[in-house]
Design a protein around this motif. Structure first.
Motif, PDB file in Angstrom:
ATOM      1  N   UNK A 329       0.823  -1.209   0.000  1.00 49.48           N
ATOM      2  CA  UNK A 329       0.000   0.000   0.000  1.00 49.48           C
ATOM      3  C   UNK A 329       0.853   1.253   0.000  1.00 49.48           C
ATOM      4  N   UNK A 330       1.926   1.201   0.777  1.00 51.45           N
ATOM      5  CA  UNK A 330       2.845   2.329   0.822  1.00 51.45           C
ATOM      6  C   UNK A 330       3.459   2.578  -0.556  1.00 51.45           C
ATOM      7  N   UNK A 331       3.824   1.509  -1.255  1.00 41.73           N
ATOM      8  CA  UNK A 331       4.433   1.645  -2.569  1.00 41.73           C
ATOM      9  C   UNK A 331       3.476   2.196  -3.602  1.00 41.73           C
ATOM     10  N   UNK A 332       2.235   1.731  -3.576  1.00 45.06           N
ATOM     11  CA  UNK A 332       1.268   2.238  -4.554  1.00 45.06           C
ATOM     12  C   UNK A 332       0.956   3.710  -4.323  1.00 45.06           C
ATOM     13  N   UNK A 333       0.770   4.102  -3.088  1.00 44.03           N
ATOM     14  CA  UNK A 333       0.475   5.502  -2.791  1.00 44.03           C
ATOM     15  C   UNK A 333       1.638   6.421  -3.154  1.00 44.03           C
ATOM     16  N   UNK A 334       2.859   5.865  -3.125  1.00 43.27           N
ATOM     17  CA  UNK A 334       4.036   6.686  -3.434  1.00 43.27           C
ATOM     18  C   UNK A 334       4.032   7.178  -4.872  1.00 43.27           C
TER      19      UNK A 334
END
Length: 650
Positions: A329-334
């Protein structure tokens, strides 16, 4: 001839297998006997090891192991590789900064539809990429070399602390910290070396990129201003704070959710090691298992080990799945966070399209450096567990010395005359029970002394104490010069390699001339193997136990020790071969001193003195037993008496 002083001993009322007194070897029950000894030894030594563990954390563990690995001239290649990698990383960072600058110029040309500048920037791009590609290739090669060097140094460092006299034997029984040496020295060393290189280089690269792009991002985000109640507020380095906040939230959540991975990885490695050991043990004992028709029982045992592995793996997979919610999730939001943060400047006209892309690129570099912990936490947890297992194993070796200094009372020192003597010797167990108490005796050069007694009376424990393997008790053992002694256990050790190596052990395989090695082999009735001296195979599996025992006697012929200690060293030999091996001490090894443990018919006649461990209601007594002076008789008459003795015993 001087007779020994009276020797007495007091035993615990517990059975031998539970008090730690080893069972004597019995060919009819080899597996049960070996397991009794193993349980006994593990019981004693693990009790000694149950001490409060040392204080230390990640930084201290890592510092200890890296300091040890970088010492001396052999540590210099590691230092050289690290310095080379640092230089390559610095060059890589300069290339990344230049690439980010190109990013702005390129997208400005796209926005202005300037084809000339567009093509020129493509040429610049190819030059930058060529340089970065060369640096990446160099970094990859240097990292691979560093992994090899780290593993080499770490493994040799652990070998140094593990293969000290008697330490490998004792360390294998001090509990979880010193167990599973194969796992620690092979798999854990590999994981630690690889992960240390990958994570160390990655963190250094992330730090350099962070420092380089913080200034760029701070400058490019100076446009940010907000209005509140008609007043304008400027936030210096606005994009920097957004990147820090975003990475901080992700790192905090990752730590909270992923922290159990360290413990779960450690548990998984331990269970994997248990399963591997169990499989190897069945493979090594395949003949005995087949003779007992024990395959169903072994299958049940292996299933239990496999179930433990699967359970720990399931727990680990669940923890990884929970962590994936955060990392993915952190990677996609980045992808959109930097664009959303920079959008106000672009839509107000304060940023051109190229400048916004530079802001986004710098943000991604800063945020990527700060989120390194998030992206690599599973690997960090794996690395931490490997580091923990390596450092605890290393520390257990040193703690063993501390345990010995605190609890060891048996002092082993050289005898002034080169004899063997026991001075108020007591051999004890961890529960306080005594095997042998206040034993005082002296064995002079040239004597042949036999120690006999029922199974579990402590004969082999005395054998281990003389060898320095069993240090628990009190008193002194004065020994001959160590290089003049050789110990022959019931099952000889045959190292991996050629038969010549097994014969010459512990010396090098080329330590003796070929004719001498062949003569020793023939003398011990192994002439059928003359053509196999240089053949490499598992000789401990290819040779029968009787043949292995004759290999041990051939080894004695080669080394010619002045003192020989035998613990049931002829138990697997027939009468004729036993007589032939013992006759070595009348011929090739005449004058050698012998201390034997055994109860086979014919052995007693070979010795000049017998000590008998006899159990009584009050305890165990080690006493001198009258013995005929058979050594003064002619050799043919001694043989006749030995044969009559064997016949009467039947």
């Amino acid at each position: 001839m001087q007779e020994p002083h009276g020797l007495s001993g007091r035993h615990s009322s517990l059975p031998a297998a539970t008090t730690g007194v080893e069972q004597e070897a019995d060919l009819s029950q080899p597996i049960e006997t070996a397991e009794a000894v193993e349980r006994a030894t593990r019981h004693v030594l693990s009790a000694e090891a149950e001490k409060p563990q040392r204080e230390g954390g990640l930084a201290k563990d890592l510092y200890r192991i890296l300091r040890e690995m970088s010492r001396g001239r052999t540590g210099w290649p590691v230092v050289r590789l690290v310095l080379a990698i640092v230089l390559v990383l610095i060059g890589n960072v300069f290339g990344q900064v230049r690439l980010n600058e190109w990013n702005g110029a390129f997208f400005d040309a796209v926005e202005k539809r300037n084809s000339v500048v567009f093509l020129n920037q493509l040429v610049v791009f190819l030059i930058i990429i060529a340089g970065l590609l060369a640096l990446v290739v160099a970094q990859t090669w240097l990292q691979a070399r560093l992994k090899i060097r780290l593993r080499e140094r770490l493994t040799h460092t652990l070998f140094d602390v593990w293969l000290q006299p008697a330490r490998a034997y004792q360390l294998g029984h001090v509990g979880p910290a010193g167990s599973q040496a194969d796992q620690r020295l092979q798999e854990d060393c590999r994981l630690f070396s690889e992960f240390t290189t990958e994570l160390g280089v990655g963190m250094l690269q992330a730090l350099l990129l962070l420092v380089s792009f913080l200034g760029v991002l701070w400058t490019l985000s100076s446009y940010a201003s907000f209005e509140l109640e008609g007043r304008e507020f400027v936030i210096p380095g606005y994009m920097v704070w957004v990147a820090v906040a975003y990475a901080g939230i992700g790192s905090g959540l990752t730590w909270l959710v992923g922290r159990p991975l360290i413990r779960l990885n450690t548990e998984r490695y331990a269970r994997e090691a248990d399963l591997r050991f169990a499989i190897v043990r069945v493979s090594e004992s395949a003949e005995s298992v087949a003779l007992y028709s024990g395959e169903p029982d072994e299958r049940r045992n292996l299933n239990s080990f496999l179930d433990a592995v699967l359970l720990s793996t399931r727990r680990l997979s669940g923890a990884l799945a929970r962590l994936t919610w955060i990392t993915s999730g952190y990677g996609w939001l980045a992808i959109v966070v930097p664009i959303l943060a920079a959008a106000p400047g672009y839509f107000t006209g304060r940023l051109s399209f190229g400048e916004m892309m530079m802001v986004v690129g710098a943000f991604n570099q800063v945020q990527g450096s700060l989120r390194y912990f998030v992206d690599n936490f599973p690997k960090i947890a794996d690395w931490r567990s490997a580091l923990l297992r390596v450092t605890t194993f290393r520390q257990a070796a040193f703690d063993l010395d501390c345990i010995a200094e605190t609890n060891r009372q048996i002092t082993i020192a050289p005898h002034s005359k080169g004899w063997l003597s026991f001075d108020n010797l007591s051999i004890a167990l961890s529960d306080g029970s005594i095997i042998i108490e206040d034993a005082t005796a002296e064995i002079r050069t040239g004597e042949r002394v036999l120690i006999v007694g029922v199974s579990g009376s402590g004969k082999s424990t005395l054998f281990r104490a003389i060898a320095g393997l069993w240090p628990w008790g009190s008193g002194r053992i004065l020994t001959p010069v160590p290089k003049e002694m050789m110990f022959l256990p019931q099952r000889p050790y045959l190292p991996l390699g050629t038969l010549r190596s097994a014969l010459c052990y512990p010396a090098a395989s080329d330590a003796f001339e070929n004719r001498i090695v062949q003569a020793a082999l023939e003398r011990c009735g192994l002439s059928d193997f003359l053509g196999s001296l240089n053949e490499t195979k598992r000789w401990d599996q290819s040779l029968s136990l009787g043949q292995q025992q004759r290999v041990a006697f051939a080894r004695v012929i080669l080394h010619k020790p002045r003192w020989v200690f035998m613990d049931e060293a002829t138990s697997a030999l027939d009468d004729e071969n036993q007589e032939s091996m013992l006759s070595l001490f009348d011929n090739e090894l005449a004058g050698a001193s012998v201390l034997s443990i055994g109860h086979r018919p014919g052995v007693e006649e070979f010795h000049s003195r017998t000590l008998h461990i006899r159990k009584t209601r009050e305890g165990a007594v080690l006493m001198a037993k009258p013995h005929p002076q058979s050594r003064d008789l002619p050799r043919w008459l001694r043989r006749l008496r030995m044969r009559r003795s064997r016949a009467n015993s039947k």
